[in-house]
Write a protein that holds these residues in place. Structure first.
Motif, short mmCIF file in Angstrom:
data_model
loop_
_atom_site.label_atom_id
_atom_site.label_comp_id
_atom_site.label_asym_id
_atom_site.label_seq_id
_atom_site.Cartn_x
_atom_site.Cartn_y
_atom_site.Cartn_z
N LEU A 139 -7.21 6.17 -3.47
CA LEU A 139 -7.79 7.27 -3.89
C LEU A 139 -6.61 8.40 -4.17
CD1 LEU A 139 -11.27 7.68 -2.47
CD2 LEU A 139 -10.69 7.29 -4.83
N GLU A 140 -5.69 8.46 -2.91
CA GLU A 140 -4.73 9.02 -3.08
C GLU A 140 -3.73 8.85 -4.49
OE1 GLU A 140 -4.23 9.50 1.74
OE2 GLU A 140 -2.33 8.70 0.48
N GLU A 141 -3.55 7.59 -4.59
CA GLU A 141 -2.61 7.21 -5.73
C GLU A 141 -3.28 7.52 -7.00
OE1 GLU A 141 -1.26 3.07 -5.63
OE2 GLU A 141 -0.47 3.17 -7.68
N ALA A 183 0.71 -1.36 -0.07
CA ALA A 183 0.00 -0.08 0.00
C ALA A 183 0.90 1.39 0.12
CB ALA A 183 -0.74 0.04 1.21
N GLN A 184 2.04 1.29 0.78
CA GLN A 184 2.77 2.62 0.85
C GLN A 184 3.79 2.82 -0.40
OE1 GLN A 184 3.21 0.14 2.94
NE2 GLN A 184 2.07 0.22 4.69
N ILE A 185 3.93 1.78 -1.13
CA ILE A 185 4.94 1.82 -2.12
C ILE A 185 4.36 2.53 -3.51
CG2 ILE A 185 6.62 0.61 -3.90
CD1 ILE A 185 7.12 -0.07 -0.87
N VAL A 186 5.00 3.65 -3.79
CA VAL A 186 4.45 4.46 -5.07
C VAL A 186 5.37 3.81 -6.21
CG1 VAL A 186 4.72 6.61 -6.23
CG2 VAL A 186 4.53 6.48 -3.87
N PRO A 187 4.50 3.03 -7.18
CA PRO A 187 5.17 2.28 -8.23
C PRO A 187 6.05 3.38 -9.12
CG PRO A 187 2.83 2.07 -8.15
CD PRO A 187 3.11 2.93 -7.11
#
Ligand code: SAM
Ligand code: SF4
Length: 460
Positions: free
Chosen positions: A201-203, A156-160
């Protein structure tokens, strides 16, 4: 239906947090579905945060990674073909080779074999451990294995790590609890987990602010999403409402999870594409029962009727030919239904037995390769004709397309998709348009998979 416990043997190499000497170069090849492409973006992000750099040129790399797929036969042999390319180079200069993703489980024994060229094997829920395992392999020649499946890991916290794209993918669920009898996914990717809606939603907002215009929500059974009291219909609508997002798609849904609210959302929300990928697999009830698909032919058709009542929603599908015990008559039922359904497109697969699956344990794989091949080709040819007719019917009309980039064949042509996900190619007529713009294309020619046209107008 039986359920197999999914806690698999734990890692051989429980590394502590050694710091990575920055500057190791990594080359990664990705096989299989969109979920694997998304996982590669997560892997890049995890590794870059620890100082690894990525290269497009395998000759510059210290580490070669293969992110693999185990869904169908030959994956194993194909992987060995690719590994063989690096055998000599590994001997010469100590290249580290890692196999990631769904095939990690299958290859465990081979990793333990001291002659193996594979140094590191990491399953889909253990990518956070990859930097430590690679560092140990690079600096101490230690082999690493991490194939534990998790009930909680959603990254969840990893930004691709993805740059400059107008298309964005977001995995909203991982794993699958359906245990269709032919399918290895629940064993290689573990139990189904949903990400929390706030993170999704943040992503989406972040992607929109970076220029992404089309979002595809991903999951093995994406429409069974459930988290914090949200179901998939609510999630889809909220994602589609994010400012800047102009198209939303989702794949793959399972026919058993289509409440009316989801159909309404697809039919009515202006930014949700009017396209549903609705895997049928077989139109014969005995086969569907054996496959453990949880719907009958009648139930599938009732769902299709409900979809068609909602409006013009385009359907595509997945089919398996030559599943255990499939008779000519049972195959014919599938063939006839494909003809009747007039799907826009179909992915047609020859059944291949996968280790560990319910079908492998319960039913003999008794249809000859020749018959499987014949049936698969019959449906592919039928679907090609249907797709061609549908695409030819668009000649002379205008379709709205989002520009996604250069066509595969030429940087003098743009490529994009219609709302129903058909590829469209047209000449670049001026240099003011950029990917993410929409264009109205007049269709001049068609093949089963591609529409060719000229631009009428375009908008930012
Ligand atoms: N979760 C999706 C669903 O339920 O339809 C599909 C995921 S699977 C990655 C994609 C497709 O691969 C399946 O729909 C099925 O048609 C095909 N497939 C899966 N296992 C297979 C097998 N053992 N042999 C042939 N095709 C297979
Ligand atoms: Fe495999 Fe899809 Fe069935 Fe899950 S729903 S077991 S991923 S075919």
């Amino acid at each position: 239906m039986s359920r197999t416990p999914l806690l698999l043997p734990t890692s051989l190499n429980a590394e502590s947090h050694s710091t990575t000497k920055s500057g190791y170069h990594v080359y990664i090849e990705t096989f299989g579905c969109q979920m694997n492409a998304y996982d590669t973006e997560l892997i890049r992000s995890i590794m870059k945060a620890r100082g690894f750099q990525f290269t497009q040129v395998d000759e510059e790399a210290d580490v070669i990674l293969f992110n693999t797929c185990a869904i169908r036969e030959n994956a194993h042999n194909r992987l060995y073909g690719h590994l063989a390319r690096y055998k000599a180079r590994k001997k010469e200069r100590g290249l580290v080779i890692g196999v990631l993703g769904c095939m990690a489980q299958n290859l465990k024994q081979e990793l333990l074999d001291s002659r193996s060229w594979i140094d590191v094997l990491v399953g889909p829920d253990a990518y956070r451990r990859l930097p430590d395992l690679l560092t140990a392999a690079l600096e101490s020649q230690r082999k690493g294995l991490a194939v534990d499946l998790s009930e909680y890991e959603t990254y969840a916290q990893i930004v691709p790590d993805r740059a400059g794209e107008v298309n964005g993918w977001i995995a909203v669920t991982r794993g699958c609890d359906n245990f269709c009898s032919f399918c290895v996914v629940p064993y290689t990717r573990g139990r189904e987990r949903s990400r929390d809606p706030e993170g999704i939603l943040e992503e989406t907002q972040r992607l929109a602010s970076q220029g992404v215009r089309q979002i595809t929500l991903l999951g093995q059974n994406v429409n069974s999403y459930r988290s914090s009291g949200w179901d998939f219909a609510r999630l889809l609508i909220e994602v589609a409402d994010v400012p800047g997002i102009q198209r939303v798609r989702f794949t793959s849904p399972h026919p058993k999870d289509f409440p009316p609210a989801l159909l309404e959302a697809v039919a009515q929300h202006p930014t949700i594409c009017k396209h549903i990928h609705l895997p049928l697999q077989s139109a014969n009830d005995r086969m569907l029962e054996r496959m453990g698909r949880c719907y009958t032919r009648r139930e599938y058709l009732t769902l299709v009727e409900a979809i068609r009542k909602e409006g013009p929603i385009v359907l595509t599908t997945d089919l398996i030919c030559g599943f255990c015990g499939e008779t000519d008559e049972e195959f014919q039922e599938t063939y006839d239904l494909v003809k009747e359904m007039q799907y826009q497109a179909a992915f047609v697969f020859k059944y291949s037995e996968r280790k560990h699956t319910i079908a492998a344990r319960k039913y003999p794989d008794d249809i000859s390769e020749q018959v499987k091949g014949y049936r698969t080709n019959e449906i592919i040819e039928l679907q090609k004709d249907i797709s061609l007719q549908k695409n030819q019917a668009l000649i002379g009309s205008e379709v709205e397309v989002m520009i996604e980039g250069d066509s595969k064949k030429s940087d003098q042509q743009w490529m994009g998709h219609t709302e129903s996900n058909v590829t469209v190619v047209w000449p670049k007529d001026d240099l003011t348009r950029v990917p993410g713009d929409f264009a109205s294309i007049s269709i001049q020619d068609a093949t089963p998979s591609t529409l060719y046209g000229i631009v009428m107008s375009s908008e930012k």
